[in-house]
Write a protein that holds these residues in place. Structure first.
Motif, PDB file in Angstrom:
ATOM      1  N   GLU A  28      72.176 -18.481  61.931  1.00 29.85           N
ATOM      2  CA  GLU A  28      72.045 -19.916  61.679  1.00 29.85           C
ATOM      3  C   GLU A  28      72.315 -20.217  60.209  1.00 29.85           C
ATOM      4  O   GLU A  28      71.903 -19.472  59.322  1.00 29.85           O
ATOM      5  CB  GLU A  28      70.648 -20.414  62.071  1.00 29.85           C
ATOM      6  CG  GLU A  28      70.493 -21.928  62.007  1.00 29.85           C
ATOM      7  CD  GLU A  28      69.280 -22.445  62.771  1.00 29.85           C
ATOM      8  OE1 GLU A  28      69.171 -23.668  62.929  1.00 29.85           O
ATOM      9  OE2 GLU A  28      68.454 -21.624  63.206  1.00 29.85           O
ATOM     10  N   ILE A  29      73.032 -21.320  59.969  1.00 29.69           N
ATOM     11  CA  ILE A  29      73.263 -21.840  58.621  1.00 29.69           C
ATOM     12  C   ILE A  29      73.031 -23.345  58.669  1.00 29.69           C
ATOM     13  O   ILE A  29      73.555 -24.028  59.552  1.00 29.69           O
ATOM     14  CB  ILE A  29      74.693 -21.568  58.115  1.00 29.69           C
ATOM     15  CG1 ILE A  29      75.031 -20.071  58.157  1.00 29.69           C
ATOM     16  CG2 ILE A  29      74.874 -22.101  56.698  1.00 29.69           C
ATOM     17  CD1 ILE A  29      76.472 -19.759  57.764  1.00 29.69           C
ATOM     18  N   GLY A  30      72.231 -23.853  57.749  1.00 24.03           N
ATOM     19  CA  GLY A  30      71.983 -25.285  57.745  1.00 24.03           C
ATOM     20  C   GLY A  30      71.473 -25.778  56.409  1.00 24.03           C
ATOM     21  O   GLY A  30      71.014 -24.993  55.570  1.00 24.03           O
ATOM     22  N   GLU A  31      71.562 -27.093  56.209  1.00 22.37           N
ATOM     23  CA  GLU A  31      70.972 -27.695  55.020  1.00 22.37           C
ATOM     24  C   GLU A  31      69.465 -27.501  55.041  1.00 22.37           C
ATOM     25  O   GLU A  31      68.861 -27.298  56.101  1.00 22.37           O
ATOM     26  CB  GLU A  31      71.309 -29.192  54.980  1.00 22.37           C
ATOM     27  CG  GLU A  31      72.788 -29.523  54.994  1.00 22.37           C
ATOM     28  CD  GLU A  31      73.470 -29.207  53.677  1.00 22.37           C
ATOM     29  OE1 GLU A  31      72.755 -29.116  52.651  1.00 22.37           O
ATOM     30  OE2 GLU A  31      74.699 -29.039  53.665  1.00 22.37           O
ATOM     31  N   ASN A  32      68.863 -27.580  53.871  1.00 22.55           N
ATOM     32  CA  ASN A  32      67.421 -27.406  53.757  1.00 22.55           C
ATOM     33  C   ASN A  32      66.677 -28.326  54.719  1.00 22.55           C
ATOM     34  O   ASN A  32      65.768 -27.897  55.441  1.00 22.55           O
ATOM     35  CB  ASN A  32      66.991 -27.680  52.301  1.00 22.55           C
ATOM     36  CG  ASN A  32      65.560 -27.277  52.035  1.00 22.55           C
ATOM     37  OD1 ASN A  32      64.640 -27.673  52.741  1.00 22.55           O
ATOM     38  ND2 ASN A  32      65.352 -26.493  51.000  1.00 22.55           N
ATOM     39  N   VAL A  33      67.075 -29.580  54.774  1.00 19.13           N
ATOM     40  CA  VAL A  33      66.381 -30.543  55.631  1.00 19.13           C
ATOM     41  C   VAL A  33      66.600 -30.238  57.113  1.00 19.13           C
ATOM     42  O   VAL A  33      65.751 -30.554  57.954  1.00 19.13           O
ATOM     43  CB  VAL A  33      66.831 -31.983  55.281  1.00 19.13           C
ATOM     44  CG1 VAL A  33      68.297 -32.206  55.676  1.00 19.13           C
ATOM     45  CG2 VAL A  33      65.931 -33.017  55.929  1.00 19.13           C
ATOM     46  N   GLN A  34      67.730 -29.619  57.459  1.00 18.35           N
ATOM     47  CA  GLN A  34      67.995 -29.272  58.856  1.00 18.35           C
ATOM     48  C   GLN A  34      67.128 -28.114  59.329  1.00 18.35           C
ATOM     49  O   GLN A  34      66.807 -28.013  60.518  1.00 18.35           O
ATOM     50  CB  GLN A  34      69.477 -28.929  59.034  1.00 18.35           C
ATOM     51  CG  GLN A  34      70.405 -30.121  58.856  1.00 18.35           C
ATOM     52  CD  GLN A  34      71.868 -29.729  58.846  1.00 18.35           C
ATOM     53  OE1 GLN A  34      72.241 -28.654  58.372  1.00 18.35           O
ATOM     54  NE2 GLN A  34      72.724 -30.605  59.353  1.00 18.35           N
TER      55      GLN A  34
END
Length: 323
Positions: A234-240
């Motif tokens: 998984e890769i995502g923005e901090n808020v995601q």
């Protein structure tokens, strides 16, 4: 923001007597200018191997067997060792190694060690080199008086700051920090984290921050990349990852569920049953399927690709696509 680092289909294997250990297996990601990418996962998932491989120096008997590492527009995978030492390592990309006390030679003064590193990469007079070293010691909050000291005369936090200054004084574009707060008390940990945030803002650095502590990543990282058994899941923005919606991959959910919080009781902490797979013989399909609480039949046979499920959020999970 433009990408300062791009990794495509990177494979790093350890060739042992028992067989080939696929420590990093087909990993792809990018890092933007001025961004901090948090790299998390259990011990043995391939975090440090990936970090070392970005400098093209995996620990023996590890070898880069495939993929591309593009730093500032240049693919370094096929460069010769002499070229890497002269133009890439510490000039374009540097690393703060895990355990500062192991990175410093105990029989040399701090001055000797920092001067040796600087002058091996750039030809300059002693006085000029000393001015650069003192400048970067100032950036990390240390006075020039420590240059005459030996490592054992410094506290853990001071040694960590020396290692950070050494990683910075050639002004690289990317800095890899491999668990820089390990073995430090909570007060010094906070100081180091605040220091890295300050340096990122003042110097425009791009960081890859490696740790297994998701609470620390929430504080410092702009994006989160989660690894499991040599794969990115998984890769995502901090808020995601940390927002109200939360992560999508079952493994990331398990990691967050096992992270203590101020308003969570001890008996509410979750855990991930089982152990990570043997990377000498990785399982078919999704490598997490034996431990996954929501496994599907296809997970056992077919490996899920890393797909974008929403803008900037990539997940390797069949259930996420089906939903």
């Amino acid at each position: 923001m433009d990408d300062i680092l791009t990794v495509r289909n990177l494979k790093v294997y350890y060739y042992t007597r028992k067989g080939v250990v696929k420590a990093v297996d087909d990993v792809s990601f990018s890092l933007k200018k001025g961004e901090t990418l948090g790299l998390v996962g259990e011990s043995g998932c391939g975090k440090t191997t990936l970090g070392m491989s970005l400098l093209k120096m995996p620990s023996p008997p590890g070898k880069i067997v495939g993929g591309d590492i593009v730093i500032d527009g240049e693919n370094i995978v096929h460069l010769k060792e002499t070229t890497l030492r002269k133009r890439v390592r510490w000039n374009k990309i540097s690393m703060v190694f895990q355990g500062a006390m192991n990175s410093l030679t105990p029989v040399y003064t701090i001055r000797k060690q920092m001067l040796e590193t600087l002058q091996n990469h750039r030809e300059m007079e002693y006085e000029e080199a000393l001015k650069i070293i003192e400048k970067y010691l100032g950036y990390v909050g240390l006075s020039k008086d420590i240059l005459r000291r030996y490592p054992h005369e410094l506290s853990g936090g001071m040694k960590q700051r020396v290692v950070i200054a050494t990683a910075l004084f050639l002004e690289p574009k990317v800095v890899i920090a491999d668990e820089p707060t390990t073995a430090l008390d909570v007060v010094v940990q906070a100081q180091i984290i605040n220091l890295l945030k300050k340096l990122k803002k003042e110097l425009g650095l791009s960081f890859i921050f490696i740790t297994h502590d998701l609470a620390t990543e929430a504080e410092i990282a702009d994006r989160i990349m989660v690894m499991y058994a040599g794969k990115v899941v998984e890769i995502g923005e901090n808020v995601q990852i940390y927002g109200s919606k939360g992560p999508m991959h079952p493994y990331t959910k398990g990691l967050l569920g096992a992270t203590p919080r101020l308003r969570r009781k001890v008996d509410e902490l979750a855990f991930i049953p089982g152990v990570p797979p043997d990377l000498l013989k990785p399982p078919s399909g999704c490598r997490f399927h034996d431990r996954c609480p929501v496994v599907l039949d296809k997970c056992r046979e077919n490996e899920p690709p890393l797909k974008e499920v929403e803008l900037g959020h990539l997940v390797a999970c069949w259930r996420c696509y089906d939903e």
